[in-house]
Design a protein around this motif. Sequence first.
Motif, PDB file in Angstrom:
ATOM      1  N   ARG A 185     -20.179   7.495  22.502  1.00  0.00           N
ATOM      2  CA  ARG A 185     -20.059   7.926  23.890  1.00  0.00           C
ATOM      3  C   ARG A 185     -20.947   9.149  24.064  1.00  0.00           C
ATOM      4  NH1 ARG A 185     -16.057   4.853  25.893  1.00  0.00           N
ATOM      5  NH2 ARG A 185     -15.749   5.997  27.805  1.00  0.00           N
ATOM      6  N   MET A 186     -20.928   9.720  25.253  1.00  0.00           N
ATOM      7  CA  MET A 186     -21.842  10.832  25.496  1.00  0.00           C
ATOM      8  C   MET A 186     -21.143  11.961  26.243  1.00  0.00           C
ATOM      9  SD  MET A 186     -24.120   9.708  28.751  1.00  0.00           S
ATOM     10  CE  MET A 186     -23.377   9.461  30.352  1.00  0.00           C
ATOM     11  N   LEU A 187     -21.651  13.167  26.005  1.00  0.00           N
ATOM     12  CA  LEU A 187     -21.250  14.341  26.774  1.00  0.00           C
ATOM     13  C   LEU A 187     -22.503  14.840  27.476  1.00  0.00           C
ATOM     14  CD1 LEU A 187     -19.026  16.389  24.276  1.00  0.00           C
ATOM     15  CD2 LEU A 187     -18.266  15.080  26.251  1.00  0.00           C
ATOM     16  N   PRO A 188     -22.482  14.937  28.782  1.00  0.00           N
ATOM     17  CA  PRO A 188     -23.695  15.409  29.465  1.00  0.00           C
ATOM     18  C   PRO A 188     -23.965  16.872  29.135  1.00  0.00           C
ATOM     19  CG  PRO A 188     -21.876  15.145  31.017  1.00  0.00           C
ATOM     20  CD  PRO A 188     -21.408  14.612  29.712  1.00  0.00           C
ATOM     21  N   MET A 189     -25.208  17.152  28.791  1.00  0.00           N
ATOM     22  CA  MET A 189     -25.607  18.519  28.488  1.00  0.00           C
ATOM     23  C   MET A 189     -26.450  19.111  29.598  1.00  0.00           C
ATOM     24  SD  MET A 189     -24.212  19.035  25.584  1.00  0.00           S
ATOM     25  CE  MET A 189     -24.962  20.440  24.808  1.00  0.00           C
ATOM     26  N   ALA A 190     -27.101  18.239  30.348  1.00  0.00           N
ATOM     27  CA  ALA A 190     -27.932  18.706  31.458  1.00  0.00           C
ATOM     28  C   ALA A 190     -27.936  17.618  32.492  1.00  0.00           C
ATOM     29  CB  ALA A 190     -29.351  19.000  30.987  1.00  0.00           C
ATOM     30  N   ARG A 191     -27.799  18.012  33.722  1.00  0.00           N
ATOM     31  CA  ARG A 191     -27.830  17.056  34.818  1.00  0.00           C
ATOM     32  C   ARG A 191     -28.743  17.590  35.895  1.00  0.00           C
ATOM     33  NH1 ARG A 191     -23.493  13.366  35.253  1.00  0.00           N
ATOM     34  NH2 ARG A 191     -23.549  12.225  33.315  1.00  0.00           N
ATOM     35  N   THR A 192     -29.171  16.682  36.766  1.00  0.00           N
ATOM     36  CA  THR A 192     -30.015  17.122  37.858  1.00  0.00           C
ATOM     37  C   THR A 192     -29.245  18.096  38.723  1.00  0.00           C
ATOM     38  OG1 THR A 192     -29.256  15.238  39.136  1.00  0.00           O
ATOM     39  CG2 THR A 192     -31.316  14.996  37.951  1.00  0.00           C
ATOM     40  N   ILE A 223     -15.323  22.117  23.957  1.00  0.00           N
ATOM     41  CA  ILE A 223     -15.453  21.393  25.234  1.00  0.00           C
ATOM     42  C   ILE A 223     -14.231  20.523  25.466  1.00  0.00           C
ATOM     43  CG2 ILE A 223     -16.772  19.592  26.417  1.00  0.00           C
ATOM     44  CD1 ILE A 223     -19.293  20.769  25.136  1.00  0.00           C
ATOM     45  N   VAL A 262     -22.433  26.147  29.072  1.00  0.00           N
ATOM     46  CA  VAL A 262     -22.679  26.624  27.720  1.00  0.00           C
ATOM     47  C   VAL A 262     -23.886  27.548  27.796  1.00  0.00           C
ATOM     48  CG1 VAL A 262     -23.292  25.962  25.382  1.00  0.00           C
ATOM     49  CG2 VAL A 262     -21.747  24.515  26.708  1.00  0.00           C
ATOM     50  N   ARG A 303     -26.801  28.985  26.233  1.00  0.00           N
ATOM     51  CA  ARG A 303     -27.534  28.512  25.083  1.00  0.00           C
ATOM     52  C   ARG A 303     -28.131  29.628  24.274  1.00  0.00           C
ATOM     53  NH1 ARG A 303     -29.528  23.916  28.945  1.00  0.00           N
ATOM     54  NH2 ARG A 303     -27.592  22.745  28.902  1.00  0.00           N
TER      55      ARG A 303
END
Lengths: 135, 137
Positions: free
Chosen positions: B39-46, B117, B130, B132
């Motif tokens: 599965r995935m965890l979004p790290m960056a979105r528009t 998270i 987060v 960075r």
Amino acid sequence: MKLARPPERAQPETIVALIDVVLFLLIFFMLVGRMDATAPFELEPAISRNGAELPGGGRTVSVGADGAVALDGARIERAALFDQLAQALTDDPDLWVRINADRRAELRNVLPLVTDIETLGARDVVLVVTPAGAP
Amino acid sequence: MRLRRQTRTSPAISLVSMIDVLLIMLVFFMVTSTFLNLRMLPMARTAEATAAGRPAPTDTPILIRIDAEGVLHLQGRAFAGDGLTGALREMLDQAPERTVLVFPSGHAQTQALVDAIDRIAASGATRLRVIRVEGGS
């Protein structure tokens, strides 16, 4: 004239059914499987209780526990990685970039990568995780 | 008595080779395929996707630090296990729209961040960022 009855020959086993079974199994594996590049080093994604469905496609950046980096299954240096990703994002601005980081990878090797990929113009950068409870 | 010679039937096409081909292909797919449940965890979105329809946060953000051993610190207290979830929930009950900022140590492992998270999500936080690390610690 006495003719001897020819001995009864056992009917040959039909192999058509076997072909059907093999064909169905083959189609099953071809449909269920999804070709995805695996990392050239041992990698165990982090375990998470959350997480959304992981779509197919996009490019996969793998980060090993020692900080080694690979793009779509091939080891690569970071400079070359960003060059290739920049080119890929130029060709497809909506490209998904998946970060497949080993759970033991230090964040100083992972998070700056996310920032740099974002800087290149990637709109969707996701971290690959394994659902908790999965085998 | 006239015996009629049996008409010679044309030989059937041998299917054995086809089975061999199919079997080899099947074995190939069975050996090369690895069933992964990911599965995935979004790290960056528009920016449009994240900001659409959401008012800008005005409350003081909640700061959570992850040290090099993966221990979570909130308001100077260290939390082990799921203890952070309860403490965060109490803070978010008063202001659910508060942003949670996570400051991870560069030497913390990825699993530590994902655990943080998960615990923050379990507390009901809807805004998480987060902070960075730019190389080093």
